[in-house]
Design a protein around this motif. Structure first.
Motif, PDB file in Angstrom:
ATOM      1  N   ARG A  26       0.811  -1.219   0.000  1.00  0.00           N
ATOM      2  CA  ARG A  26       0.000   0.000   0.000  1.00  0.00           C
ATOM      3  C   ARG A  26       0.845   1.270   0.000  1.00  0.00           C
ATOM      4  N   ALA A  27       2.029   1.165  -0.587  1.00  0.00           N
ATOM      5  CA  ALA A  27       2.912   2.329  -0.699  1.00  0.00           C
ATOM      6  C   ALA A  27       2.390   3.248  -1.794  1.00  0.00           C
ATOM      7  N   PHE A  28       2.803   4.482  -1.766  1.00  0.00           N
ATOM      8  CA  PHE A  28       2.407   5.433  -2.785  1.00  0.00           C
ATOM      9  C   PHE A  28       3.570   5.661  -3.739  1.00  0.00           C
ATOM     10  N   ARG A  37       8.339  12.865  -8.434  1.00  0.00           N
ATOM     11  CA  ARG A  37       8.611  11.561  -9.035  1.00  0.00           C
ATOM     12  C   ARG A  37       7.851  11.361 -10.332  1.00  0.00           C
ATOM     13  N   LYS A  38       6.728  12.040 -10.481  1.00  0.00           N
ATOM     14  CA  LYS A  38       5.941  11.889 -11.703  1.00  0.00           C
ATOM     15  C   LYS A  38       6.758  12.327 -12.921  1.00  0.00           C
ATOM     16  N   LEU A  39       7.439  13.432 -12.813  1.00  0.00           N
ATOM     17  CA  LEU A  39       8.280  13.923 -13.906  1.00  0.00           C
ATOM     18  C   LEU A  39       9.445  12.964 -14.141  1.00  0.00           C
ATOM     19  N   TRP A  40      10.031  12.443 -13.056  1.00  0.00           N
ATOM     20  CA  TRP A  40      11.137  11.489 -13.187  1.00  0.00           C
ATOM     21  C   TRP A  40      10.676  10.226 -13.905  1.00  0.00           C
ATOM     22  N   ILE A  41       9.494   9.711 -13.549  1.00  0.00           N
ATOM     23  CA  ILE A  41       8.965   8.498 -14.189  1.00  0.00           C
ATOM     24  C   ILE A  41       8.711   8.748 -15.668  1.00  0.00           C
ATOM     25  N   GLU A  42       8.137   9.894 -15.984  1.00  0.00           N
ATOM     26  CA  GLU A  42       7.859  10.230 -17.390  1.00  0.00           C
ATOM     27  C   GLU A  42       9.157  10.321 -18.196  1.00  0.00           C
ATOM     28  N   THR A  43      10.174  10.970 -17.649  1.00  0.00           N
ATOM     29  CA  THR A  43      11.463  11.098 -18.327  1.00  0.00           C
ATOM     30  C   THR A  43      12.122   9.740 -18.502  1.00  0.00           C
ATOM     31  N   ARG A  44      12.074   8.927 -17.451  1.00  0.00           N
ATOM     32  CA  ARG A  44      12.694   7.597 -17.510  1.00  0.00           C
ATOM     33  C   ARG A  44      11.988   6.716 -18.529  1.00  0.00           C
ATOM     34  N   LEU A  45      10.657   6.794 -18.601  1.00  0.00           N
ATOM     35  CA  LEU A  45       9.896   6.017 -19.573  1.00  0.00           C
ATOM     36  C   LEU A  45      10.294   6.398 -21.001  1.00  0.00           C
ATOM     37  N   ILE A  54      10.950   0.946 -28.693  1.00  0.00           N
ATOM     38  CA  ILE A  54       9.510   0.692 -28.645  1.00  0.00           C
ATOM     39  C   ILE A  54       8.772   2.024 -28.656  1.00  0.00           C
ATOM     40  N   SER A  55       7.505   1.969 -28.984  1.00  0.00           N
ATOM     41  CA  SER A  55       6.664   3.158 -28.946  1.00  0.00           C
ATOM     42  C   SER A  55       5.671   3.019 -27.804  1.00  0.00           C
ATOM     43  N   VAL A  56       5.475   4.081 -27.069  1.00  0.00           N
ATOM     44  CA  VAL A  56       4.507   4.092 -25.978  1.00  0.00           C
ATOM     45  C   VAL A  56       3.272   4.811 -26.499  1.00  0.00           C
ATOM     46  N   GLY A  57       2.147   4.092 -26.568  1.00  0.00           N
ATOM     47  CA  GLY A  57       0.918   4.668 -27.085  1.00  0.00           C
ATOM     48  C   GLY A  57       0.265   5.613 -26.100  1.00  0.00           C
ATOM     49  N   GLY A  58       0.459   5.377 -24.830  1.00  0.00           N
ATOM     50  CA  GLY A  58      -0.103   6.222 -23.790  1.00  0.00           C
ATOM     51  C   GLY A  58       0.267   5.662 -22.429  1.00  0.00           C
ATOM     52  N   PHE A  59       0.163   6.491 -21.428  1.00  0.00           N
ATOM     53  CA  PHE A  59       0.453   6.024 -20.083  1.00  0.00           C
ATOM     54  C   PHE A  59      -0.237   6.931 -19.077  1.00  0.00           C
ATOM     55  N   SER A  60      -0.447   6.420 -17.890  1.00  0.00           N
ATOM     56  CA  SER A  60      -0.970   7.241 -16.800  1.00  0.00           C
ATOM     57  C   SER A  60      -0.226   6.868 -15.532  1.00  0.00           C
ATOM     58  N   ILE A  61       0.031   7.863 -14.741  1.00  0.00           N
ATOM     59  CA  ILE A  61       0.746   7.657 -13.478  1.00  0.00           C
ATOM     60  C   ILE A  61      -0.213   8.069 -12.356  1.00  0.00           C
ATOM     61  N   LEU A  62      -0.602   7.101 -11.562  1.00  0.00           N
ATOM     62  CA  LEU A  62      -1.480   7.341 -10.426  1.00  0.00           C
ATOM     63  C   LEU A  62      -0.679   7.181  -9.147  1.00  0.00           C
ATOM     64  N   ASP A  63      -1.201   7.633  -8.033  1.00  0.00           N
ATOM     65  CA  ASP A  63      -0.486   7.532  -6.764  1.00  0.00           C
ATOM     66  C   ASP A  63      -0.050   6.109  -6.426  1.00  0.00           C
ATOM     67  N   ASN A  64      -0.909   5.143  -6.727  1.00  0.00           N
ATOM     68  CA  ASN A  64      -0.585   3.765  -6.320  1.00  0.00           C
ATOM     69  C   ASN A  64      -0.517   2.791  -7.483  1.00  0.00           C
ATOM     70  N   LEU A  65      -0.363   3.310  -8.726  1.00  0.00           N
ATOM     71  CA  LEU A  65      -0.396   2.446  -9.887  1.00  0.00           C
ATOM     72  C   LEU A  65       0.266   3.142 -11.068  1.00  0.00           C
ATOM     73  N   LEU A  66       0.945   2.378 -11.904  1.00  0.00           N
ATOM     74  CA  LEU A  66       1.520   2.900 -13.149  1.00  0.00           C
ATOM     75  C   LEU A  66       0.954   2.075 -14.285  1.00  0.00           C
ATOM     76  N   ARG A  67       0.273   2.719 -15.224  1.00  0.00           N
ATOM     77  CA  ARG A  67      -0.311   2.019 -16.379  1.00  0.00           C
ATOM     78  C   ARG A  67       0.419   2.453 -17.638  1.00  0.00           C
ATOM     79  N   ILE A  68       0.879   1.457 -18.397  1.00  0.00           N
ATOM     80  CA  ILE A  68       1.561   1.735 -19.665  1.00  0.00           C
ATOM     81  C   ILE A  68       0.849   0.960 -20.767  1.00  0.00           C
TER      82      ILE A  68
END
Length: 68
Positions: A26-28, A37-45, A54-68
């Protein structure tokens, strides 16, 4: 038992795959406080997509979930 990605991904079946990475205990994902961290995750992706060609069609970053 883990399975090699070469046996899981068949490019003749589909070119699109949906990945979900939940947080544990239940970590965030984004943490608390001033860290962006949101900007860091986006840059790293973006870096990883370029590295693995690879091509990323879309992604969303939520507090407790990362969807790619």
């Amino acid at each position: 038992m883990t399975i090699a990605r070469a046996h899981l991904v068949d490019p003749t079946v589909s070119r699109w795959y949906h990945f979900v990475t939940p947080c544990v205990r239940r970590a965030f994902l984004l943490g608390e406080g001033q860290h962006d961290r949101k900007l860091w995750i986006e840059t790293r992706l973006e870096e990883l997509a370029e590295s693995f060609a690879i091509s990323v069609g879309g992604f969303s970053i939520l507090d407790n979930l990362l969807r790619i």
